[in-house]
Design a protein around this motif. Structure first.
Motif, PDB file in Angstrom:
ATOM      1  N   GLY A 165       0.793  -1.225   0.000  1.00 10.87           N
ATOM      2  CA  GLY A 165       0.000   0.000   0.000  1.00 10.87           C
ATOM      3  C   GLY A 165       0.823   1.271   0.000  1.00 10.87           C
ATOM      4  N   MET A 166       2.144   1.170  -0.007  1.00 10.95           N
ATOM      5  CA  MET A 166       2.986   2.363  -0.003  1.00 10.95           C
ATOM      6  C   MET A 166       2.948   3.052  -1.371  1.00 10.95           C
ATOM      7  SD  MET A 166       6.314   1.075   2.206  1.00 10.95           S
ATOM      8  CE  MET A 166       7.044   2.714   2.303  1.00 10.95           C
ATOM      9  N   GLU A 167       2.931   4.385  -1.349  1.00  9.65           N
ATOM     10  CA  GLU A 167       2.809   5.156  -2.582  1.00  9.65           C
ATOM     11  C   GLU A 167       4.065   5.980  -2.849  1.00  9.65           C
ATOM     12  OE1 GLU A 167      -1.209   6.949  -3.692  1.00  9.65           O
ATOM     13  OE2 GLU A 167      -1.261   6.990  -1.505  1.00  9.65           O
ATOM     14  N   LEU A 168       4.412   6.075  -4.120  1.00 12.50           N
ATOM     15  CA  LEU A 168       5.464   6.974  -4.578  1.00 12.50           C
ATOM     16  C   LEU A 168       4.794   8.155  -5.273  1.00 12.50           C
ATOM     17  CD1 LEU A 168       8.396   7.766  -5.181  1.00 12.50           C
ATOM     18  CD2 LEU A 168       8.284   6.289  -7.217  1.00 12.50           C
ATOM     19  N   VAL A 169       4.835   9.317  -4.629  1.00 12.89           N
ATOM     20  CA  VAL A 169       4.239  10.536  -5.179  1.00 12.89           C
ATOM     21  C   VAL A 169       5.375  11.524  -5.430  1.00 12.89           C
ATOM     22  CG1 VAL A 169       2.605  12.416  -4.822  1.00 12.89           C
ATOM     23  CG2 VAL A 169       2.077  10.121  -3.958  1.00 12.89           C
ATOM     24  N   VAL A 170       5.682  11.755  -6.684  1.00 13.62           N
ATOM     25  CA  VAL A 170       6.823  12.573  -7.086  1.00 13.62           C
ATOM     26  C   VAL A 170       6.385  14.028  -7.222  1.00 13.62           C
ATOM     27  CG1 VAL A 170       8.544  12.949  -8.901  1.00 13.62           C
ATOM     28  CG2 VAL A 170       7.888  10.619  -8.260  1.00 13.62           C
ATOM     29  N   VAL A 171       7.280  14.940  -6.838  1.00 15.10           N
ATOM     30  CA  VAL A 171       7.021  16.376  -6.959  1.00 15.10           C
ATOM     31  C   VAL A 171       7.778  16.920  -8.163  1.00 15.10           C
ATOM     32  CG1 VAL A 171       7.184  18.623  -5.828  1.00 15.10           C
ATOM     33  CG2 VAL A 171       6.716  16.559  -4.467  1.00 15.10           C
ATOM     34  N   GLY A 172       7.065  17.628  -9.034  1.00 17.04           N
ATOM     35  CA  GLY A 172       7.677  18.277 -10.182  1.00 17.04           C
ATOM     36  C   GLY A 172       7.564  19.783 -10.063  1.00 17.04           C
ATOM     37  N   ASN A 173       8.659  20.447  -9.705  1.00 10.38           N
ATOM     38  CA  ASN A 173       8.670  21.908  -9.589  1.00 10.38           C
ATOM     39  C   ASN A 173       8.983  22.503 -10.957  1.00 10.38           C
ATOM     40  OD1 ASN A 173       8.181  21.887  -6.791  1.00 10.38           O
ATOM     41  ND2 ASN A 173      10.344  21.655  -6.327  1.00 10.38           N
ATOM     42  N   VAL A 174       7.950  22.992 -11.626  1.00  8.64           N
ATOM     43  CA  VAL A 174       8.055  23.382 -13.033  1.00  8.64           C
ATOM     44  C   VAL A 174       8.613  24.793 -13.172  1.00  8.64           C
ATOM     45  CG1 VAL A 174       6.753  23.793 -15.153  1.00  8.64           C
ATOM     46  CG2 VAL A 174       6.147  21.862 -13.657  1.00  8.64           C
ATOM     47  N   THR A 175       9.595  24.943 -14.068  1.00  6.71           N
ATOM     48  CA  THR A 175      10.099  26.251 -14.478  1.00  6.71           C
ATOM     49  C   THR A 175      10.156  26.273 -15.996  1.00  6.71           C
ATOM     50  OG1 THR A 175      11.448  26.492 -12.481  1.00  6.71           O
ATOM     51  CG2 THR A 175      12.000  27.900 -14.346  1.00  6.71           C
ATOM     52  N   PHE A 176       9.291  27.047 -16.626  1.00  6.02           N
ATOM     53  CA  PHE A 176       9.283  27.150 -18.075  1.00  6.02           C
ATOM     54  C   PHE A 176      10.376  28.098 -18.553  1.00  6.02           C
ATOM     55  CE2 PHE A 176       4.787  25.855 -17.429  1.00  6.02           C
ATOM     56  CZ  PHE A 176       4.796  24.737 -18.247  1.00  6.02           C
ATOM     57  N   THR A 177      10.996  27.744 -19.669  1.00  3.95           N
ATOM     58  CA  THR A 177      11.987  28.595 -20.313  1.00  3.95           C
ATOM     59  C   THR A 177      11.426  29.100 -21.640  1.00  3.95           C
ATOM     60  OG1 THR A 177      13.006  26.610 -21.274  1.00  3.95           O
ATOM     61  CG2 THR A 177      13.942  27.441 -19.226  1.00  3.95           C
TER      62      THR A 177
END
Length: 316
Positions: free
Chosen positions: A243-255
């Motif tokens: 039941g463990m989850e991998l939730v990834v964070v994507g800190n977006v910076t557009f160029t």
């Protein structure tokens, strides 16, 4: 893989209207979750840079609205999306009050809260609440212990160096079990890995909240290896890892145009951001949080939401 969206908390946000609009728009667009983050203050001359060796703190951080207040507003105007913190810094909160606040939001939302927690890293932020960098891990462990105690059956009896509860009722309880996810344990923002953090995630957490920093197959392989290691450790502790989850964070910076080959993940054009979303999926992520709060060129939340909806449509 599901997509989540961080709610607007940054400088320039009209908190009276934008939080509610963002929550409703994201749920209608098919986002599976909404998230807040915590930044207590913005030092003019910080002790540590935002990231090694000398990355400055983003100007958008001059205002970061309170994460629990924003999450409560989102809870009141949505029906299905999960509502998470990514992350709350344990040392900035009194453990019992934080447990009670999260349980209250869980009741308001009908059982949709995820408690994402971290130890913190900024000396300036920690000392504003009387903590130090040396306190970080100890305060996080104590907070997790308090969660276990006060979210359990009443009456509660609990003792730690900072918290004493003697045969008392602590209500409300969460509407359902609140998953507790932990950040840290990897080279997030260029910071060194921590073996103790990895073991804490494996021993205590219902999931992991890492940043994806390296694009492409190499980034997917590194993230997958770390996640596999965490689950191996969890199994050694006798835990059921299914039941463990991998939730990834994507800190977006557009160029302005496509970024070069040496770019970090989630820095570049929209096409490159979409590629990074697929990289997170290849790494085995159950969910990815899209964070658009760093965009100084977003003049209003409506523009941010247009991009958020476009990303959701592109990925779908």
């Amino acid at each position: 893989m599901k997509l989540g969206l961080r709610l607007p908390q940054r400088l320039g946000v009209d908190l009276h209207h934008d939080v509610v609009e963002a929550a409703r728009t994201a749920e209608a667009a098919g986002y599976a979750s909404l998230w807040t983050y915590e930044q207590l203050l913005f030092p003019e001359s910080p002790v540590e840079p935002y990231a090694p060796p000398n990355v400055p703190w983003p100007e958008s951080g001059r205002q970061t609205a309170d994460p629990l207040a924003v999450l409560t507003a989102a809870a009141a105007v949505t029906e299905e999306v999960r509502l998470g913190t990514a992350v709350l810094i344990a040392a900035l909160h009194t453990p019992v009050q934080l447990a009670k606040a999260l349980a209250t939001i869980d009741q308001i939302s009908g059982g949709r809260v995820i408690a994402g927690m971290g130890a913190g890293w900024s000396t300036d932020v920690l000392r504003a609440t009387g903590a130090t960098r040396a306190d970080r891990g100890r305060f996080l462990d104590e907070t997790l212990d308090v969660f276990d105690a006060v979210w359990g059956p009443d009456p509660v009896t609990f003792r730690s160096p900072r918290v004493v509860i003697d045969n008392a009722f602590v209500l409300p309880k969460p509407a359902s079990k609140i998953p507790v996810m932990l950040a840290g344990g990897a080279s997030n923002l260029g910071r060194k890995s921590s073996s103790s953090a990895l073991h804490r995630i494996a021993r205590r957490a219902d999931g992991w909240l890492p940043l994806l920093t390296t694009p492409g197959p190499a980034g997917a392989a590194d993230l997958r290896a770390s996640w596999n290691r965490i689950r191996e450790l969890a199994a050694e502790y006798g835990r059921d890892t299914s039941g463990m989850e991998l939730v990834v964070v994507g800190n977006v910076t557009f160029t302005d145009g496509p970024a070069g080959a040496d770019r970090s993940a989630f820095v570049g054009s929209l096409d490159q951001i979409v590629e990074d979303i697929h990289t997170a999926e290849e790494a085995g992520a159950d969910e990815l949080i899209i964070d658009l709060n760093l965009q100084d060129w977003f003049t209003d939340t409506r523009r941010m939401l247009e991009v958020a909806v476009e990303i959701r449509e592109r990925v779908a």
